[in-house]
Design a protein around this motif. Sequence first.
Motif, PDB file in Angstrom:
ATOM      1  N   LEU A  41       1.446   4.668  10.207  1.00  0.00           N
ATOM      2  CA  LEU A  41       2.514   5.481   9.614  1.00  0.00           C
ATOM      3  C   LEU A  41       1.942   6.742   8.998  1.00  0.00           C
ATOM      4  CD1 LEU A  41       4.164   2.451   7.828  1.00  0.00           C
ATOM      5  CD2 LEU A  41       5.149   3.646   9.794  1.00  0.00           C
ATOM      6  N   PRO A  42       2.794   7.727   8.721  1.00  0.00           N
ATOM      7  CA  PRO A  42       2.329   8.893   7.970  1.00  0.00           C
ATOM      8  C   PRO A  42       1.694   8.453   6.651  1.00  0.00           C
ATOM      9  CG  PRO A  42       4.515   9.294   8.846  1.00  0.00           C
ATOM     10  CD  PRO A  42       4.213   7.857   9.114  1.00  0.00           C
ATOM     11  N   GLN A  43       0.675   9.139   6.242  1.00  0.00           N
ATOM     12  CA  GLN A  43      -0.080   8.740   5.062  1.00  0.00           C
ATOM     13  C   GLN A  43       0.819   8.603   3.836  1.00  0.00           C
ATOM     14  OE1 GLN A  43      -3.223  11.418   3.793  1.00  0.00           O
ATOM     15  NE2 GLN A  43      -4.591   9.697   3.439  1.00  0.00           N
ATOM     16  N   HIS A  44       0.583   7.540   3.087  1.00  0.00           N
ATOM     17  CA  HIS A  44       1.238   7.242   1.801  1.00  0.00           C
ATOM     18  C   HIS A  44       2.700   6.794   1.946  1.00  0.00           C
ATOM     19  CE1 HIS A  44      -2.391   8.857   0.242  1.00  0.00           C
ATOM     20  NE2 HIS A  44      -2.069  10.136   0.378  1.00  0.00           N
ATOM     21  N   SER A  86      -2.706   3.385   6.561  1.00  0.00           N
ATOM     22  CA  SER A  86      -2.107   4.671   6.184  1.00  0.00           C
ATOM     23  C   SER A  86      -2.293   4.996   4.715  1.00  0.00           C
ATOM     24  CB  SER A  86      -0.613   4.661   6.524  1.00  0.00           C
ATOM     25  OG  SER A  86      -0.411   4.324   7.877  1.00  0.00           O
ATOM     26  N   ASP A  87      -3.122   4.175   4.037  1.00  0.00           N
ATOM     27  CA  ASP A  87      -3.328   4.372   2.602  1.00  0.00           C
ATOM     28  C   ASP A  87      -1.988   4.378   1.880  1.00  0.00           C
ATOM     29  OD1 ASP A  87      -5.068   4.502   0.549  1.00  0.00           O
ATOM     30  OD2 ASP A  87      -5.456   6.650   0.662  1.00  0.00           O
ATOM     31  N   SER A  88      -1.157   3.392   2.210  1.00  0.00           N
ATOM     32  CA  SER A  88       0.222   3.350   1.720  1.00  0.00           C
ATOM     33  C   SER A  88       0.399   2.285   0.644  1.00  0.00           C
ATOM     34  CB  SER A  88       1.179   3.034   2.874  1.00  0.00           C
ATOM     35  OG  SER A  88       1.223   4.078   3.804  1.00  0.00           O
ATOM     36  N   PRO A  89       1.255   2.534  -0.320  1.00  0.00           N
ATOM     37  CA  PRO A  89       1.684   1.460  -1.218  1.00  0.00           C
ATOM     38  C   PRO A  89       2.705   0.593  -0.503  1.00  0.00           C
ATOM     39  CG  PRO A  89       2.786   3.501  -1.794  1.00  0.00           C
ATOM     40  CD  PRO A  89       1.864   3.826  -0.657  1.00  0.00           C
ATOM     41  N   PHE A  90       2.903  -0.628  -1.000  1.00  0.00           N
ATOM     42  CA  PHE A  90       3.847  -1.517  -0.317  1.00  0.00           C
ATOM     43  C   PHE A  90       4.413  -2.552  -1.276  1.00  0.00           C
ATOM     44  CE2 PHE A  90      -0.145  -3.857  -0.075  1.00  0.00           C
ATOM     45  CZ  PHE A  90       0.244  -5.173  -0.322  1.00  0.00           C
TER      46      PHE A  90
END
Length: 610
Positions: A449-452, A474-478
């Motif tokens: 996914l797009p980053q973050h 993606s260095d994403s929160p979840f």
Amino acid sequence: MNALGAFTVHNTVMDLPIRLKPKEALVPKPTLSNAASDGSTFTPPEAIGERFSPFDLATAPKIPCGLPPEVWTIVQSAPACFPPQYFLDVSRNLLENPNLTASHLARAELSYQSFADPTFNPEATTSGDLASIVKHLRPECQPRLVESGVDGFELQWTVVRKLIPRNPKLDSALMQTCHLFTSARDVTITNSNGKEEEAAAERYLVVYIPNVESPEEIPFYHPTVRSLCILYTYFPSHAPDSMLPSPGILSIHFDFFPSHPLDNRLERTALMLLQIIHKHSKGRQAGYKKRVHHDQIIPQKRFQDTYAYLKGKYAKTLIEGWVEQTPPEKHVFEDLGIAAFLIELWVNMYGGEQGIENQEVQRCNAQKTFPGFVDIGCGNGLLIYILKEEGWSGWGFDARRRKTWTTFPQEHADSLVEMLLVPRVLLPDAAAPDDNVVRNSPPSHNGVLPQHTFIISNHADELTPWTPLLASLSDSPFIAIPCCSHDFGGTRFRSPVHKKYIVEDPNATGKEKNKQPSAYAGLCSWVCHLTERMGYDGEKEHLRIPSTRNIAILGRTRKSGLDGKTLEERLQFAREVVEKEMGGATTVEQILLTWMRSGGELVKPGKGGH
């Protein structure tokens, strides 16, 4: 030293002392042998007051409550056998949690409390003299005194609270004054035959006064009375041959409006209140400790206020327009609760300084900087619709289109996509997947996914264990709200238990201490393990939603691991994690085949799935 003497009973909620004059030691529990003379065993008889069993007021012992009988009427009473500190603990807990006694209430907000007020004057005869701050409070927030006084008692604390209903559109809030009075004077007990007996006693009287002028101002959830009080009378020197059946007596008294005398509803309300206080006091005496703690991440007030707003705005329309076969109320109220939590979470994360007083400003700031969300395995799409309607950008996908999607406005329906997740982690050559199984599959997303981008995984079943791994790419929160347990190949299985993340039941005794965690507890522990494995500082919250599957696992911040790593390095690490979690003997290629077979089952009509 207080005029009542040196004996101190501590209120363990705030550890504030209430002083009474010295008394004899608490009556010890009677000991009974577990073996009869003939060698057989028997169960000792249960002491009166162990279980809630109300008196017949016509034959109940009469104990003075200190309130004028021409104004106050005793409505219910019951024997009890717990020391007074447990009654005090429960009374203090109920100040902020009236929802324990009335399901129509969400909470209470304390407008004034005397516990730490050095100017509090318990001998005040007017409201303005009670404390220096009172004259600065709004009229409706100023404490009210007991007009008739309480003979023989001393005021210990005063609280003014605002009762907050669950449905503000149905019920109004109510300001209420609460007082605790105590007395250590001896009392005269009178039995049904008129016989009197003098006894040393400790009395604890909690008085609740609605800040209203007429019965029409009192909401449905509150008894229609001018005042009510709960009295606990404790006899520390209680003897078996006393005319009292137990060392404690609980009673409830009402001060009626002339136009609203005692009726069946008021009697039932009084009985229920006494029963709840008895139950919670006995629970505290037995050492009960709360096992589930809500509101660890988002304060109760903020969540409940946002939930009430969303419920009032969307619930009726969504329920009436429901087109799925599943019960509408459960899904609607559940998703409204999750939406309320997410909205307040995102305001915290993206709204800038927490000190901004104007919440609307903070929310606008959050929406400007919000990176967008994706709901993986979005199901009926209801959560996406609510969030987008509230101004949060995002989209979602699911393996199978739902009927509900067609009921949303086109701009929201376009945000719901029918596609499988085929994680790029499982693809040997992600740039050009020429594997026949992948090429002939339905439309799919590779999970990058797009980053973050904020990832939502709400009861996503097969996608649940993948959530921390996709987020790491993606260095994403979840947020993951687990439901059913599946392995990385999409096959149902019982998740491994990671005891590090299992919260032991503090009330478990004996064999219960060694009891295996439930399948759901095991699943949540596994997701927590995966969250930490992927370098996240995991958080856990028990959501206030109508579901037994209400544990949310959050990964908002990274603490180690993949910072500075390229996508290929992150993919390789994720592959290693997947292979290890699958036992080490199963290759990524084999897992991909299993995953695609599971995905093929999901897209069949009538099937559930992520």
